[in-house]
Design a protein around this motif. Structure first.
Motif, PDB file in Angstrom:
ATOM      1  N   UNK A   1       0.845  -1.193   0.000  1.00  0.00           N
ATOM      2  CA  UNK A   1       0.000   0.000   0.000  1.00  0.00           C
ATOM      3  C   UNK A   1       0.882   1.245   0.000  1.00  0.00           C
ATOM      4  N   UNK A   2       0.434   2.258  -0.702  1.00  0.00           N
ATOM      5  CA  UNK A   2       1.152   3.530  -0.735  1.00  0.00           C
ATOM      6  C   UNK A   2       1.115   4.175   0.656  1.00  0.00           C
ATOM      7  N   UNK A   3       2.017   5.094   0.852  1.00  0.00           N
ATOM      8  CA  UNK A   3       2.124   5.780   2.141  1.00  0.00           C
ATOM      9  C   UNK A   3       0.868   6.611   2.426  1.00  0.00           C
ATOM     10  N   UNK A   4       0.387   6.520   3.642  1.00  0.00           N
ATOM     11  CA  UNK A   4      -0.761   7.302   4.073  1.00  0.00           C
ATOM     12  C   UNK A   4      -0.388   8.788   4.069  1.00  0.00           C
ATOM     13  N   UNK A   5      -1.274   9.617   3.519  1.00  0.00           N
ATOM     14  CA  UNK A   5      -1.008  11.057   3.403  1.00  0.00           C
ATOM     15  C   UNK A   5      -2.156  11.872   3.989  1.00  0.00           C
ATOM     16  N   UNK A   6      -1.815  12.850   4.818  1.00  0.00           N
ATOM     17  CA  UNK A   6      -2.799  13.785   5.342  1.00  0.00           C
ATOM     18  C   UNK A   6      -2.933  14.928   4.344  1.00  0.00           C
ATOM     19  N   UNK A   7      -4.164  15.271   4.009  1.00  0.00           N
ATOM     20  CA  UNK A   7      -4.429  16.377   3.090  1.00  0.00           C
ATOM     21  C   UNK A   7      -5.330  17.378   3.802  1.00  0.00           C
ATOM     22  N   UNK A   8      -4.886  18.632   3.858  1.00  0.00           N
ATOM     23  CA  UNK A   8      -5.692  19.677   4.489  1.00  0.00           C
ATOM     24  C   UNK A   8      -7.031  19.752   3.763  1.00  0.00           C
ATOM     25  N   UNK A   9      -8.093  19.788   4.536  1.00  0.00           N
ATOM     26  CA  UNK A   9      -9.435  19.873   3.980  1.00  0.00           C
ATOM     27  C   UNK A   9     -10.052  21.169   4.476  1.00  0.00           C
ATOM     28  N   UNK A  10     -10.487  22.008   3.551  1.00  0.00           N
ATOM     29  CA  UNK A  10     -11.043  23.316   3.891  1.00  0.00           C
ATOM     30  C   UNK A  10     -12.461  23.415   3.321  1.00  0.00           C
ATOM     31  N   UNK A  11     -13.440  22.742   3.966  1.00  0.00           N
ATOM     32  CA  UNK A  11     -14.788  22.666   3.412  1.00  0.00           C
ATOM     33  C   UNK A  11     -15.635  23.924   3.570  1.00  0.00           C
ATOM     34  N   UNK A  12     -15.155  24.883   4.354  1.00  0.00           N
ATOM     35  CA  UNK A  12     -15.919  26.098   4.591  1.00  0.00           C
ATOM     36  C   UNK A  12     -14.931  27.247   4.785  1.00  0.00           C
ATOM     37  N   UNK A  13     -15.071  28.331   4.016  1.00  0.00           N
ATOM     38  CA  UNK A  13     -14.097  29.430   4.112  1.00  0.00           C
ATOM     39  C   UNK A  13     -14.112  30.179   5.442  1.00  0.00           C
ATOM     40  N   UNK A  14     -15.106  29.936   6.272  1.00  0.00           N
ATOM     41  CA  UNK A  14     -15.228  30.648   7.551  1.00  0.00           C
ATOM     42  C   UNK A  14     -14.739  29.833   8.745  1.00  0.00           C
ATOM     43  N   UNK A  15     -14.082  28.709   8.483  1.00  0.00           N
ATOM     44  CA  UNK A  15     -13.599  27.873   9.582  1.00  0.00           C
ATOM     45  C   UNK A  15     -12.478  28.559  10.348  1.00  0.00           C
ATOM     46  N   UNK A  16     -12.571  28.573  11.671  1.00  0.00           N
ATOM     47  CA  UNK A  16     -11.447  29.062  12.474  1.00  0.00           C
ATOM     48  C   UNK A  16     -10.261  28.109  12.335  1.00  0.00           C
ATOM     49  N   UNK A  17      -9.082  28.629  12.578  1.00  0.00           N
ATOM     50  CA  UNK A  17      -7.867  27.829  12.442  1.00  0.00           C
ATOM     51  C   UNK A  17      -7.748  26.769  13.539  1.00  0.00           C
ATOM     52  N   UNK A  18      -8.033  27.147  14.776  1.00  0.00           N
ATOM     53  CA  UNK A  18      -7.937  26.221  15.909  1.00  0.00           C
ATOM     54  C   UNK A  18      -9.307  26.078  16.546  1.00  0.00           C
ATOM     55  N   UNK A  19      -9.641  24.843  16.901  1.00  0.00           N
ATOM     56  CA  UNK A  19     -10.908  24.568  17.566  1.00  0.00           C
ATOM     57  C   UNK A  19     -10.696  23.542  18.666  1.00  0.00           C
ATOM     58  N   UNK A  20     -11.611  23.546  19.618  1.00  0.00           N
ATOM     59  CA  UNK A  20     -11.648  22.526  20.658  1.00  0.00           C
ATOM     60  C   UNK A  20     -12.909  21.697  20.457  1.00  0.00           C
ATOM     61  N   UNK A  21     -12.843  20.419  20.782  1.00  0.00           N
ATOM     62  CA  UNK A  21     -14.003  19.551  20.695  1.00  0.00           C
ATOM     63  C   UNK A  21     -14.844  19.721  21.955  1.00  0.00           C
TER      64      UNK A  21
END
Length: 132
Positions: A1-21
């Protein structure tokens, strides 16, 4: 299997940079993640999921060290990702004898300073961003 890669996902232009759950809810209404910062509340709602896992970030030291060393500083503070060449999807297909290989399953990952939530779904989530 190819190497697992993280890809930034930006589904909404108003998302804050840091969030808490704030909460994770899984019931007959779906799978809902509720995040916030001092100014915004973000709800991620999956109508249907295939699988999920939630882990305290401090318990994923090897993964976090790899991400910090392989990716730019931008990834340190971002929350929303999609994973390409996912080991989680590979595991999922093995566990169900490849019954769902015809489904377009995506591996979503949400990384906060304290939590890593991973979700497999073939239906994209809805995302609502509200000002507090």
């Amino acid at each position: 299997m190819a190497k697992e890669e993280w890809r930034k996902w930006d589904p909404n232009p108003h998302l804050p940079k840091k969030l808490e759950l704030n909460s994770l809810t899984y019931n007959s209404k779906g799978f809902i993640l509720d995040f916030s910062d001092s100014n915004f509340r973000v709800k991620v709602h999956f109508e249907e999921i295939m699988s999920f896992k939630a882990t305290d970030e401090g318990k994923l030291l090897s993964t976090i060290q790899r991400i910090y060393s392989e990716y730019s500083e931008y990834y340190l503070d971002w929350v929303f990702f999609k994973i390409d060449n996912s080991k989680f999807i590979e595991w999922f297909h093995q566990e169900n004898y490849e019954m769902y290989t015809d489904f377009n399953i995506e591996h979503y990952l949400f990384k906060t300073p304290n939590d890593v939530i991973e979700v497999l779904s073939n239906i994209p989530p809805s995302i609502i961003v509200d000002k507090k």
